[in-house]
Design a protein around this motif. Structure first.
Motif, PDB file in Angstrom:
ATOM      1  N   GLU A  56       0.836  -1.197   0.000  1.00 20.35           N
ATOM      2  CA  GLU A  56       0.000   0.000   0.000  1.00 20.35           C
ATOM      3  C   GLU A  56       0.866   1.241   0.000  1.00 20.35           C
ATOM      4  OE1 GLU A  56      -2.346   0.474   3.535  1.00 20.35           O
ATOM      5  OE2 GLU A  56      -3.576   2.034   2.645  1.00 20.35           O
ATOM      6  N   ASN A  57       0.432   2.255  -0.756  1.00 24.59           N
ATOM      7  CA  ASN A  57       1.119   3.544  -0.741  1.00 24.59           C
ATOM      8  C   ASN A  57       0.157   4.607  -0.225  1.00 24.59           C
ATOM      9  OD1 ASN A  57       1.546   6.266  -2.444  1.00 24.59           O
ATOM     10  ND2 ASN A  57       3.517   5.378  -1.962  1.00 24.59           N
ATOM     11  N   SER A  58       0.674   5.518   0.601  1.00 26.14           N
ATOM     12  CA  SER A  58      -0.208   6.486   1.265  1.00 26.14           C
ATOM     13  C   SER A  58      -0.836   7.474   0.274  1.00 26.14           C
ATOM     14  CB  SER A  58       0.559   7.241   2.348  1.00 26.14           C
ATOM     15  OG  SER A  58       1.628   7.964   1.774  1.00 26.14           O
ATOM     16  N   LEU A  59      -0.282   7.649  -0.905  1.00 30.62           N
ATOM     17  CA  LEU A  59      -0.885   8.550  -1.895  1.00 30.62           C
ATOM     18  C   LEU A  59      -1.750   7.810  -2.905  1.00 30.62           C
ATOM     19  CD1 LEU A  59       2.123  10.917  -2.728  1.00 30.62           C
ATOM     20  CD2 LEU A  59       0.278  11.291  -1.097  1.00 30.62           C
ATOM     21  N   ILE A  60      -1.310   6.637  -3.321  1.00 29.28           N
ATOM     22  CA  ILE A  60      -1.965   5.930  -4.425  1.00 29.28           C
ATOM     23  C   ILE A  60      -3.006   4.928  -3.938  1.00 29.28           C
ATOM     24  CG2 ILE A  60      -1.563   4.424  -6.414  1.00 29.28           C
ATOM     25  CD1 ILE A  60       1.333   5.454  -6.375  1.00 29.28           C
ATOM     26  N   GLY A  61      -2.758   4.311  -2.778  1.00 33.55           N
ATOM     27  CA  GLY A  61      -3.665   3.283  -2.284  1.00 33.55           C
ATOM     28  C   GLY A  61      -3.031   1.905  -2.386  1.00 33.55           C
ATOM     29  N   ASN A  82       7.010   0.657   7.197  1.00 32.03           N
ATOM     30  CA  ASN A  82       6.551   1.852   6.489  1.00 32.03           C
ATOM     31  C   ASN A  82       7.768   2.633   6.053  1.00 32.03           C
ATOM     32  OD1 ASN A  82       3.811   1.353   6.887  1.00 32.03           O
ATOM     33  ND2 ASN A  82       3.893   2.219   8.954  1.00 32.03           N
ATOM     34  N   GLU A 170       4.813  15.969  -2.467  1.00 33.94           N
ATOM     35  CA  GLU A 170       4.197  15.697  -1.162  1.00 33.94           C
ATOM     36  C   GLU A 170       5.158  14.854  -0.330  1.00 33.94           C
ATOM     37  OE1 GLU A 170       0.497  15.734  -0.266  1.00 33.94           O
ATOM     38  OE2 GLU A 170      -0.441  15.908  -2.239  1.00 33.94           O
ATOM     39  N   SER A 172       4.474  13.504   2.569  1.00 32.78           N
ATOM     40  CA  SER A 172       3.817  12.407   3.295  1.00 32.78           C
ATOM     41  C   SER A 172       3.548  11.246   2.340  1.00 32.78           C
ATOM     42  CB  SER A 172       2.527  12.883   3.949  1.00 32.78           C
ATOM     43  OG  SER A 172       1.593  13.242   2.966  1.00 32.78           O
ATOM     44  N   TYR A 174       4.445   7.546   1.804  1.00 33.26           N
ATOM     45  CA  TYR A 174       4.971   6.345   2.460  1.00 33.26           C
ATOM     46  C   TYR A 174       4.478   5.098   1.730  1.00 33.26           C
ATOM     47  CZ  TYR A 174       6.378   9.107   6.490  1.00 33.26           C
ATOM     48  OH  TYR A 174       6.996  10.027   7.304  1.00 33.26           O
ATOM     49  N   THR A 175       5.321   4.086   1.685  1.00 38.40           N
ATOM     50  CA  THR A 175       4.865   2.791   1.187  1.00 38.40           C
ATOM     51  C   THR A 175       5.018   1.767   2.312  1.00 38.40           C
ATOM     52  OG1 THR A 175       5.404   3.286  -1.103  1.00 38.40           O
ATOM     53  CG2 THR A 175       5.211   0.978  -0.538  1.00 38.40           C
ATOM     54  N   ARG A 176       3.973   0.965   2.485  1.00 33.45           N
ATOM     55  CA  ARG A 176       4.034  -0.117   3.468  1.00 33.45           C
ATOM     56  C   ARG A 176       4.482  -1.388   2.739  1.00 33.45           C
ATOM     57  NH1 ARG A 176      -0.633  -3.420   5.805  1.00 33.45           N
ATOM     58  NH2 ARG A 176       0.359  -4.538   7.516  1.00 33.45           N
ATOM     59  N   ARG A 222      -6.660  -1.773   9.278  1.00 27.58           N
ATOM     60  CA  ARG A 222      -6.848  -1.665   7.819  1.00 27.58           C
ATOM     61  C   ARG A 222      -7.907  -2.653   7.370  1.00 27.58           C
ATOM     62  NH1 ARG A 222      -7.078   0.726   3.344  1.00 27.58           N
ATOM     63  NH2 ARG A 222      -6.128  -0.147   1.487  1.00 27.58           N
ATOM     64  N   ILE A 223      -8.751  -2.234   6.429  1.00 27.45           N
ATOM     65  CA  ILE A 223      -9.662  -3.177   5.767  1.00 27.45           C
ATOM     66  C   ILE A 223      -9.636  -2.878   4.269  1.00 27.45           C
ATOM     67  CG2 ILE A 223     -11.672  -1.713   6.268  1.00 27.45           C
ATOM     68  CD1 ILE A 223     -13.309  -4.383   6.366  1.00 27.45           C
TER      69      ILE A 223
ATOM     70  N   LEU B 206     -13.608   2.390  12.787  1.00 27.01           N
ATOM     71  CA  LEU B 206     -14.264   1.778  11.627  1.00 27.01           C
ATOM     72  C   LEU B 206     -15.539   1.058  12.072  1.00 27.01           C
ATOM     73  CD1 LEU B 206     -14.092   1.099   8.628  1.00 27.01           C
ATOM     74  CD2 LEU B 206     -12.542  -0.761   9.175  1.00 27.01           C
ATOM     75  N   SER B 225     -12.195   2.008   0.705  1.00 27.01           N
ATOM     76  CA  SER B 225     -11.393   3.067   1.327  1.00 27.01           C
ATOM     77  C   SER B 225     -10.358   3.587   0.339  1.00 27.01           C
ATOM     78  CB  SER B 225     -10.714   2.556   2.594  1.00 27.01           C
ATOM     79  OG  SER B 225      -9.888   1.457   2.293  1.00 27.01           O
ATOM     80  N   ARG B 226     -10.103   4.877   0.417  1.00 29.96           N
ATOM     81  CA  ARG B 226      -9.097   5.511  -0.449  1.00 29.96           C
ATOM     82  C   ARG B 226      -8.235   6.411   0.412  1.00 29.96           C
ATOM     83  NH1 ARG B 226      -7.166   4.402  -4.490  1.00 29.96           N
ATOM     84  NH2 ARG B 226      -7.019   6.461  -5.396  1.00 29.96           N
ATOM     85  N   PRO B 227      -6.921   6.439   0.175  1.00 27.90           N
ATOM     86  CA  PRO B 227      -6.070   7.292   1.010  1.00 27.90           C
ATOM     87  C   PRO B 227      -6.401   8.777   0.832  1.00 27.90           C
ATOM     88  CG  PRO B 227      -4.794   6.228  -0.752  1.00 27.90           C
ATOM     89  CD  PRO B 227      -6.167   5.657  -0.811  1.00 27.90           C
ATOM     90  N   ARG B 229      -4.882  12.247   0.562  1.00 25.93           N
ATOM     91  CA  ARG B 229      -3.523  12.584   0.114  1.00 25.93           C
ATOM     92  C   ARG B 229      -2.772  13.502   1.071  1.00 25.93           C
ATOM     93  NH1 ARG B 229      -2.427  11.272  -5.347  1.00 25.93           N
ATOM     94  NH2 ARG B 229      -0.753  12.779  -5.304  1.00 25.93           N
ATOM     95  N   ALA B 232      -0.497  10.930   5.654  1.00 24.50           N
ATOM     96  CA  ALA B 232      -0.238   9.507   5.431  1.00 24.50           C
ATOM     97  C   ALA B 232      -1.131   8.631   6.301  1.00 24.50           C
ATOM     98  CB  ALA B 232       1.226   9.199   5.699  1.00 24.50           C
ATOM     99  N   TRP B 233      -1.660   7.556   5.701  1.00 23.68           N
ATOM    100  CA  TRP B 233      -2.468   6.538   6.383  1.00 23.68           C
ATOM    101  C   TRP B 233      -3.787   7.065   6.941  1.00 23.68           C
ATOM    102  CZ3 TRP B 233      -0.142   3.327   3.800  1.00 23.68           C
ATOM    103  CH2 TRP B 233       1.234   3.150   3.824  1.00 23.68           C
TER     104      TRP B 233
END
Lengths: 275, 275
Positions: A56-61, A82, A170, A172, A174-176, A222-223, B206, B225-227, B229, B232-233
């Protein structure tokens, strides 16, 4: 002790390799893979000891491909990280800003550095298949009018110059990442668990599934839902929660979920990443 | 009465145009758009009365771009439709199977017809930007060794031959479309409502958000769910449920959600699609 072989998708110097070194240590043997399927094949076939995938990426999803592979394949999650994504401008040694007319990178990275291209209208962004791959290509081609955008580690790997650090719009970002292995591990201290399940049709099934955790004060982090390909509008739900599958209240919650779900699979318990 | 102008993304003959005709009627003026942004611009700027967007496919999952646009822009949802996606082999008139060596289509459509290409190893799949666009290109080019994969309606639009109907691997391939307008409508009969909200940090948020519906026997049909922007998270949650925003129990549920959420927006109430 033999070095751990750690598989990741992308060229040497990729953010996934940076994540692998943070998760496992600097003393690893890197196993770059062309695709995520190849990564799963390598770890399942013992050509690599461990694998590291972005989830998951905090900007893209979400990276849906990897959710699907976690379900289809049999690897288990044994760690998470992260990672702050830093986009750097990387050039061959001796090349400065004034000589650059083209910048190569993955389209997502180029898109995340729009302000840089606005400030430098004479520099053209050019799509390339991979961020670290664009640095490798520059190093091999000998081009002196071009730069690449990638992680700082890519400059180190290919002996290139880090001309500008952190040119992303940006911060913020982050990639998990998840660390994958063939066998589960025992977790001490603060843990998280990832599971996937599906529910029969009916009113309130989503709520009932989440109740099994809420009733036991288990916090969901997370879901994510993904369509089940065999039947239209049926979903698999991917849930992350705090706690390890070895804890009693988690065992009770999972028993309760099994009572009401069609299908439940524990993807793994692992130490929670400390920010 | 003036014909309704209905905007959709893609060339004439696209599945989105098929959906538009099912949702609004055959007597419409089609307004094809290059991008989803252009579609939102056209409806917001009154260059079109209505817009039709795909929001989810039963095999691939959500169309995230459109979830993001629903949040960023101000259009409201006034209808929904589940459309069975049928991939057909379309050729110029007079061209039969034996003469075809290439098949053009969007890469997702090509990928959903793998069995066809396995059975016909002499035919090469070639990626094109759009399914209906590939039929248009064939019609204009006069190529007689090629076919396209698209909806049957595309053959009708461009005066081409429907050589083989339904060549897709999986028949349970449905896309859910939403009908968008500038102003909400009053809904009689079975209704659905779409909302988007975000929650503050904290354990069980949630679950608490879903409780406001469960406590009032309101059935959720979808959660996505969508991040967000900016941080983060942090996430935006998109929920669909049965009932209209005009019903009392829905009003109570939304008041309750406003009490605990950072942000709530009703995207629209609309007649539930009957299967």
């Amino acid at each position: 002790m033999a070095k751990k072989k750690v598989a990741f998708q992308g060229e040497r110097g990729a953010n996934s390799e940076v994540a692998a070194r943070k998760l496992v240590g600097d003393n690893i043997t890197s196993v770059p893979c062309e695709s995520f399927e190849e990564l799963f094949d390598k770890v399942e076939g013992r050509k690599a000891d461990l694998g590291v995938i972005p989830i998951e990426n905090s900007l893209i999803g979400s990276i849906h491909k990897n959710y699907d592979l976690l379900l289809e394949r049999k690897l288990v999650v044994i760690g998470e990280l992260n990672l702050r994504i830093i986009h750097c401008l990387i050039t061959p040694k001796g090349v400065g800003m004034s000589r650059i007319s083209k910048v190569y990178s993955h389209p997502v990275a180029l898109d995340q550095c729009r302000d840089f291209f606005k400030k430098h209208p004479g520099i053209a962004p050019i799509s390339y298949y991979d961020t670290a791959g664009s640095v490798k290509m520059l190093a091999e081609s000998g081009l002196t009018n071009s730069a690449a955008i990638a992680a700082p580690y890519a400059a180190e790997i290919y002996g290139m110059k880090l001309l500008k650090k952190s040119i992303e719009d940006e911060q913020s970002n982050y990639t998990r990442f998840l660390l994958l292995a063939k066998k589960p591990v025992k977790v001490k201290g603060a843990a998280k668990t990832s599971i996937v399940y599906s529910m029969p049709d009916g009113p309130g099934v989503l709520f009932k599934a989440l109740s099994v955790f809420a009733l036991r004060d288990i916090n969901l982090t997370r879901i994510e839902s993904r369509p089940a390909r065999k039947r239209a509008w049926q979903y698999y739900f991917y849930i992350d929660f705090e706690g390890s599958a070895g804890e009693e209240r988690v065992k009770f919650a999972l028993d309760h979920l099994n009572e009401i779900a069609n299908f439940v699979r524990i993807l793994g318990s692992y130490p929670k990443h400390k920010e």
